[in-house]
Design a protein around this motif. Structure first.
Motif, short mmCIF file in Angstrom:
data_model
loop_
_atom_site.label_atom_id
_atom_site.label_comp_id
_atom_site.label_asym_id
_atom_site.label_seq_id
_atom_site.Cartn_x
_atom_site.Cartn_y
_atom_site.Cartn_z
N GLU A 48 33.65 44.88 50.22
CA GLU A 48 33.99 44.29 51.52
C GLU A 48 35.41 44.65 51.98
OE1 GLU A 48 33.30 40.08 51.22
OE2 GLU A 48 31.17 40.37 50.78
N ASP A 49 36.12 45.45 51.20
CA ASP A 49 37.49 45.88 51.52
C ASP A 49 38.40 44.67 51.77
OD1 ASP A 49 39.43 47.85 51.82
OD2 ASP A 49 39.19 47.91 54.00
N ARG A 50 38.41 43.77 50.78
CA ARG A 50 39.21 42.54 50.86
C ARG A 50 40.31 42.55 49.81
NH1 ARG A 50 37.37 38.75 54.20
NH2 ARG A 50 35.22 38.99 54.89
N VAL A 51 41.50 42.17 50.24
CA VAL A 51 42.63 42.00 49.34
C VAL A 51 42.42 40.70 48.58
CG1 VAL A 51 45.13 41.65 49.23
CG2 VAL A 51 44.16 43.23 50.93
N ILE A 52 42.59 40.74 47.27
CA ILE A 52 42.43 39.55 46.45
C ILE A 52 43.76 38.79 46.43
CG2 ILE A 52 42.00 38.66 44.13
CD1 ILE A 52 40.29 41.21 43.68
N VAL A 53 43.68 37.49 46.70
CA VAL A 53 44.84 36.60 46.63
C VAL A 53 44.54 35.61 45.51
CG1 VAL A 53 46.28 34.93 47.85
CG2 VAL A 53 45.23 36.83 49.12
N THR A 54 45.41 35.55 44.50
CA THR A 54 45.13 34.75 43.32
C THR A 54 46.40 34.27 42.64
OG1 THR A 54 43.85 34.70 41.26
CG2 THR A 54 45.02 36.75 41.76
N GLU A 55 46.24 33.32 41.74
CA GLU A 55 47.29 32.94 40.79
C GLU A 55 46.98 33.55 39.42
OE1 GLU A 55 47.11 28.67 40.68
OE2 GLU A 55 48.20 28.45 42.56
N ASN A 56 45.80 34.11 39.28
CA ASN A 56 45.29 34.65 38.02
C ASN A 56 45.79 36.09 37.85
OD1 ASN A 56 43.81 35.42 35.82
ND2 ASN A 56 41.81 34.93 36.70
N ALA A 57 47.08 36.22 37.59
CA ALA A 57 47.73 37.53 37.58
C ALA A 57 47.20 38.45 36.48
CB ALA A 57 49.24 37.35 37.44
N ALA A 58 47.20 37.98 35.25
CA ALA A 58 46.88 38.85 34.12
C ALA A 58 45.49 39.46 34.23
CB ALA A 58 47.03 38.09 32.81
N ASP A 59 44.49 38.63 34.51
CA ASP A 59 43.12 39.13 34.56
C ASP A 59 42.91 40.12 35.71
OD1 ASP A 59 42.50 37.60 32.36
OD2 ASP A 59 41.53 36.01 33.51
N PHE A 60 43.40 39.79 36.89
CA PHE A 60 43.16 40.67 38.03
C PHE A 60 44.00 41.94 37.97
CE2 PHE A 60 40.87 37.12 39.95
CZ PHE A 60 39.75 37.80 40.41
N ARG A 61 45.20 41.89 37.40
CA ARG A 61 45.99 43.11 37.22
C ARG A 61 45.20 44.10 36.36
NH1 ARG A 61 50.35 40.61 35.12
NH2 ARG A 61 51.54 39.67 36.75
N LYS A 62 44.62 43.61 35.26
CA LYS A 62 43.84 44.47 34.37
C LYS A 62 42.65 45.08 35.10
CE LYS A 62 44.88 41.88 30.18
NZ LYS A 62 44.33 40.93 29.21
N LEU A 63 41.97 44.26 35.89
CA LEU A 63 40.77 44.74 36.58
C LEU A 63 41.10 45.79 37.64
CD1 LEU A 63 38.76 41.42 36.95
CD2 LEU A 63 38.10 43.43 35.61
N VAL A 64 42.09 45.53 38.48
CA VAL A 64 42.38 46.51 39.54
C VAL A 64 43.00 47.77 38.97
CG1 VAL A 64 42.56 44.77 41.37
CG2 VAL A 64 44.64 45.56 40.23
N ALA A 65 43.65 47.68 37.81
CA ALA A 65 44.25 48.86 37.18
C ALA A 65 43.20 49.89 36.78
CB ALA A 65 45.08 48.45 35.97
N ARG A 66 41.97 49.43 36.61
CA ARG A 66 40.87 50.34 36.22
C ARG A 66 40.27 51.09 37.41
NH1 ARG A 66 37.92 45.65 32.89
NH2 ARG A 66 39.45 45.43 31.23
#
Length: 124
Positions: A48-66
């Motif tokens: 959907e071409d959406r920017v993720i806004v979160t407090e869950n830094a560690a998990d989402f950093r790992k996911l988008v890094a892939r």
């Protein structure tokens, strides 16, 4: 901007952004997607071409890094709902100083601290 407000944040953030008329924001509570795994959230946001806004830094950093290409990630600190909204609006305002926020944030992470200091960096 097209934003996904993670379930760790208040759905009021999405409502406020949508009411402004300047953004298209979704919160999983508003469409029956609470409890979705982070990888499923990322897949949906990529589609959907959406920017993720979160407090869950560690998990989402790992996911988008892939990902070779992703719409971006905004990381907020764990603060009150009103403070989250103020910091998110400050983050978007910062992106506007650099160009079109939706373009600037692609393949980047923006982290904003409690004091409003911003760090923008590419990932991957």
């Amino acid at each position: 901007m097209r934003l996904f407000i993670d379930e760790c944040l208040s759905p009021a953030l999405a409502r406020h952004l949508n009411q402004s008329g300047a953004h298209d924001a979704l919160h999983p509570r508003d469409y029956g997607r609470l409890g979705e795994r982070d990888d499923e959230v990322l897949a949906r946001c990529l589609t959907e071409d959406r920017v993720i806004v979160t407090e869950n830094a560690a998990d989402f950093r790992k996911l988008v890094a892939r990902e070779d290409i992703h719409p971006g990630l905004i990381i907020l600190p764990n603060v009150t709902r009103d403070a989250s909204l103020a910091l998110l609006l400050a983050a978007i305002a910062y992106l506007k100083t650099l160009g079109s926020p939706s373009d600037v944030i692609v393949n980047h992470v923006l982290e904003i601290d409690v004091d409003g200091s911003v760090r923008l960096y590419p990932l991957p």
